[in-house]
Design a protein around this motif. Structure first.
Motif, short mmCIF file in Angstrom:
data_model
loop_
_atom_site.label_atom_id
_atom_site.label_comp_id
_atom_site.label_asym_id
_atom_site.label_seq_id
_atom_site.Cartn_x
_atom_site.Cartn_y
_atom_site.Cartn_z
N SER B 3 1.27 -6.60 10.41
CA SER B 3 0.95 -7.76 9.59
C SER B 3 0.77 -9.02 10.42
O SER B 3 1.62 -9.36 11.21
CB SER B 3 2.07 -7.96 8.59
OG SER B 3 3.27 -8.05 9.31
N ARG B 44 6.21 -7.30 0.57
CA ARG B 44 7.14 -6.16 0.70
C ARG B 44 6.40 -4.98 1.33
O ARG B 44 5.18 -4.91 1.34
CB ARG B 44 7.70 -5.76 -0.67
CG ARG B 44 8.37 -6.91 -1.41
CD ARG B 44 9.75 -7.24 -0.84
NE ARG B 44 10.74 -6.28 -1.28
CZ ARG B 44 11.44 -6.41 -2.41
NH1 ARG B 44 11.25 -7.44 -3.22
NH2 ARG B 44 12.34 -5.50 -2.74
N SER B 45 7.16 -4.06 1.87
CA SER B 45 6.53 -3.00 2.66
C SER B 45 6.05 -1.81 1.82
O SER B 45 6.50 -1.61 0.70
CB SER B 45 7.52 -2.50 3.72
OG SER B 45 8.53 -1.74 3.09
N ARG B 68 14.48 0.53 8.15
CA ARG B 68 13.59 -0.36 7.38
C ARG B 68 13.22 -1.62 8.13
O ARG B 68 12.88 -2.64 7.56
CB ARG B 68 14.21 -0.73 6.03
CG ARG B 68 14.59 0.51 5.25
CD ARG B 68 15.04 0.17 3.86
NE ARG B 68 15.71 1.31 3.26
CZ ARG B 68 15.97 1.42 1.99
NH1 ARG B 68 15.63 0.46 1.16
NH2 ARG B 68 16.58 2.49 1.52
N CYS B 87 7.51 1.05 6.89
CA CYS B 87 8.35 -0.13 6.71
C CYS B 87 7.78 -1.36 7.41
O CYS B 87 8.25 -2.47 7.22
CB CYS B 87 9.77 0.14 7.24
SG CYS B 87 9.87 0.18 9.04
N HIS B 88 6.74 -1.15 8.24
CA HIS B 88 6.20 -2.25 9.05
C HIS B 88 4.81 -2.65 8.55
O HIS B 88 4.08 -3.36 9.21
CB HIS B 88 6.12 -1.78 10.51
CG HIS B 88 5.92 -2.87 11.52
ND1 HIS B 88 6.63 -4.04 11.49
CD2 HIS B 88 5.07 -2.97 12.57
CE1 HIS B 88 6.24 -4.79 12.50
NE2 HIS B 88 5.28 -4.18 13.16
N THR B 89 4.46 -2.15 7.36
CA THR B 89 3.14 -2.44 6.81
C THR B 89 3.32 -3.10 5.46
O THR B 89 3.88 -2.50 4.53
CB THR B 89 2.33 -1.13 6.66
OG1 THR B 89 2.35 -0.44 7.90
CG2 THR B 89 0.89 -1.43 6.27
N HIS B 90 2.86 -4.32 5.35
CA HIS B 90 3.00 -5.03 4.07
C HIS B 90 2.01 -4.48 3.05
O HIS B 90 0.89 -4.11 3.40
CB HIS B 90 2.74 -6.53 4.27
CG HIS B 90 3.73 -7.18 5.17
ND1 HIS B 90 5.02 -7.40 4.80
CD2 HIS B 90 3.62 -7.64 6.44
CE1 HIS B 90 5.67 -7.98 5.80
NE2 HIS B 90 4.85 -8.12 6.81
#
Lengths: 300, 363
Positions: B3, B44-45, B68, B87-90
């Motif tokens: 992101s 949020r992811s 997370r 968890c690292h992708t919005h």
């Protein structure tokens, strides 16, 4: 527009129809090609594997020659691999003044200096960003109507995105689709369009290499493409020259013509398929030639 | 897929559609797609989205996760076809690359699926990592106190130490796609972590092993997929190229896979011609880096098998017999200039390599 033109090695060696078709297409697009015939091989990533500084210096030499071309707006290449290998070297040269000075010191005995910030664009990028697809479309004399074209980019021109300046504003990894549409053709999307042709490992693992080429060609056939188009002559070697062998490796019949980018543009601009060197391919582009003949016949 | 959005984000929950690939090998049924509409703020992811779908609609969705916060490497998946940490992708980033307004989530590639989004890391990834002897073999005698090493070499290996073993690069490796036995980007980056460590005592042994293995360093197709896939900037392909440079140029390891010969032949041909002489490259890669290379039995065998392609190319006028035999050259004064570059750079007692990861960009 005037460009310092870097044709690369393979377009003057094993795919002479690429260099030839570029020369035919350029005047129709008002591109003045000043060929960098003093330039040297980009190293294709292989010289960098041997000695990174050597690859950087050799490319700095070609860049310096390009910067000497009076009135040239930029350097243009017609090879995805040249684009990728040269951009990688340029990234290091532009990022560090001390290193650039160090490389220029080696070039100094020939009176050459590379100045930071050269613009080096593949013909594909130049078509979209400099000439513009609207202008290109206005020059089309034989729209690629009903011709189903699958793009094959070549790894070096789509990855890594940051280095190659690919972003939302410059979606260079989607330019081929836009270009095919601008020329009036139908885009065929298939699984392998941004994958590796396998050429870099042809001498190390021939089976895996040809399996890559054969799989993508088969995928394009399953997607019912009439032909593929590529901005990379090295991909062309594996996809066209090696296609009969690739067919054996993937154990299926393959009959997929592969065009060089300037050939496809030339067809749409009304040039004769023969003048564009289409008869020089290993896999005869029958579908494309038949298509162009039928277009000419219907126009008559 | 990471992101970098700068636009202000809404703190109001909004609806996102997720399409999840479902597969349970034990069920005997084919894989299928499931769609769920979740409601979360855009920042949020994707992982939170999956967990909401699991909690609200279908508790049987299989997903592996832990920290997370992009450090445990558990939640590697493919989002809209590209490898990423869930968890690292919005969600508001993922929706941009969704083809039809639905965020598509699949398990990683090149590894067998255990269930839904969970792949068997043991069967592929960890097996390959173990293959490269992933520990330091200390130089003897071990000093009484700390090993003293220079800063640069440690910063260099820090890049590979940043690997969180998520498998994203393995998932996307195009060499592994056609040759599953390829050691692969993650394990070879791990190998560099020790080859590049001045405290390691097994540099030559490691490099010889990885060079001679037909599925070792010379099996990489140079496709940059792993470079793009890595969420931690480990640059696995760059590390593989370093392994090749050190193995070939510094350790002079001649492998059975033509890797070093190919690189030597290519480099020599550019010194002698300025441009690539394709017809010489092939036999020299097999038979050795000289004009006589083509007379080596290995080169003869390869030339023979390539004969149909060569004949076809000549007949089609793709290449003239003269060009095939003599190649093409740049003018003498330019060739002299290229040779001077070779003499100066190759004549240095030690190879110099600018590593932007260590020095950074200075302007």
């Amino acid at each position: 527009m005037k460009v310092a033109y870097w044709p690369g090695c393979v377009s003057r060696g094993f795919t002479p129809e690429l260099h030839g078709s570029m020369a035919k297409v350029a005047p129709l697009l008002d591109i003045e090609l000043v060929e960098l015939d003093r330039g040297n091989c980009c190293g294709a990533g292989v010289i960098a594997e041997h000695n990174q500084e050597l690859a950087d210096t050799l490319n700095a030499r070609t860049f310096a020659l390009a910067q000497q071309v009076e009135g040239a707006e930029l350097m243009m290449n017609i090879c995805s691999t040249c684009q990728g290998a040269q951009t990688e070297c340029q990234e290091r040269l532009d990022a560090n003044a001390q290193y650039r000075a160090h490389v220029n010191e080696t070039l100094s005995s020939d009176g050459l200096t590379y100045e930071k910030g050269l613009t080096n664009k593949n013909f594909l990028w130049l078509l979209v960003e400099e000439i513009g697809l609207d202008t290109l479309a206005s020059k089309v004399r034989r729209p690629l109507t009903n011709l189903k074209v699958g793009p094959f980019y070549g790894c070096y021109i789509v990855r890594p995105r940051n280095r190659l300046g690919i972003d939302d504003e410059h979606p260079r990894d989607h330019y081929m689709e836009r270009l095919i549409e601008a020329l009036g053709g139908t885009v065929i999307e298939y699984a392998g369009m941004r994958k590796c042709c396998g050429f870099p490992i042809i001498t190390m693992n021939k089976d895996a290499s040809l399996k890559q080429a054969g799989t993508h060609l088969g995928d394009a056939m399953d997607a019912e493409a009439d032909c593929l188009v590529t901005p990379c002559p090295l991909c062309h070697l594996n996809l066209d020259l090696q296609q009969p062998l690739a067919a054996k490796v993937v154990a299926r019949k393959l009959e997929m013509p592969v065009l060089h980018l300037p050939q496809l543009v030339g067809l749409a601009l009304g040039l004769d398929p023969k003048d564009l060197g289409l008869s020089r391919h290993v896999v005869k582009p029958t579908s494309v030639i038949d298509w162009s003949t039928s277009v000419v016949a219907s126009a008559a | 897929m990471s992101s970098t959005t700068t636009a202000p984000r809404s703190s109001v929950p909004q609806a996102f559609k997720l399409r999840v690939r479902r597969y349970d090998p034990e069920s005997g049924q084919a894989a299928y797609w499931d769609e769920h509409e979740i409601e979360l703020e855009g920042h949020r992811s994707v992982l939170e989205g999956i967990l909401q779908a699991k909690n609200r609609f279908d508790g049987s969705i299989g997903i592996r996760c832990s920290c997370r916060q992009a450090i445990c490497g558990s939640c590697g998946v493919r989002i809209n076809g590209e490898p990423a940490l869930a968890c690292h992708t919005h969600l508001d980033e993922a929706i941009k690359s969704a083809k039809d307004g639905v965020i598509e989530i699949e398990p990683m590639g090149n590894m067998p699926v255990i269930k839904d989004l969970i792949v068997d890391m043991d069967a592929v990834h960890w097996k390959k990592v173990r293959r490269v002897t992933p520990w330091l073999i200390a130089k003897q005698p071990v000093p009484e106190r700390e090993y003293i090493v220079d800063r640069e070499s440690m910063v260099d290996v820090t890049q590979t130490m940043a690997c969180i073993q998520c498998g994203a690069c393995v998932s996307d490796c195009l060499a592994m796609e056609v040759d599953p036995g390829f050691i692969g980007p993650a394990a070879l980056a791990k190998a560099y972590r020790f080859v590049g460590d001045p405290r390691d005592d097994a540099r030559h042994v490691r490099l010889n092993d990885l060079s001679q293995d037909p599925q070792g360093i010379y099996d990489c197709t140079h496709c940059f997929k792993c470079v793009e896939a890595c969420p931690k900037d480990v640059n696995p392909m760059g590390q593989i190229m370093r392994l090749r440079r050190i193995a070939g140029s510094d350790e002079q390891i001649v492998d059975v896979n033509n890797g070093h010969r190919h690189e030597e032949a290519f480099t020599t041909l550019i010194r002698d011609y300025g441009l690539l002489h394709e017809a010489e490259l092939l036999p020299r890669s097999y038979g050795g880096d000289s004009w006589f290379g083509k007379f080596h039995p290995a080169a003869g065998k390869e030339l023979l098998s390539s004969l149909p392609a060569i004949v076809k190319a000549v007949v089609k006028g793709k290449v003239s017999p003269t060009k095939a035999i003599f190649g093409h050259k740049i003018a003498k004064r330019d060739l002299d200039s290229v040779k001077r570059i070779y003499e100066r750079v190759e004549g240095k007692p030690q190879r110099y390599e600018l590593n932007l990861y260590i020095v950074g960009e200075d302007e």
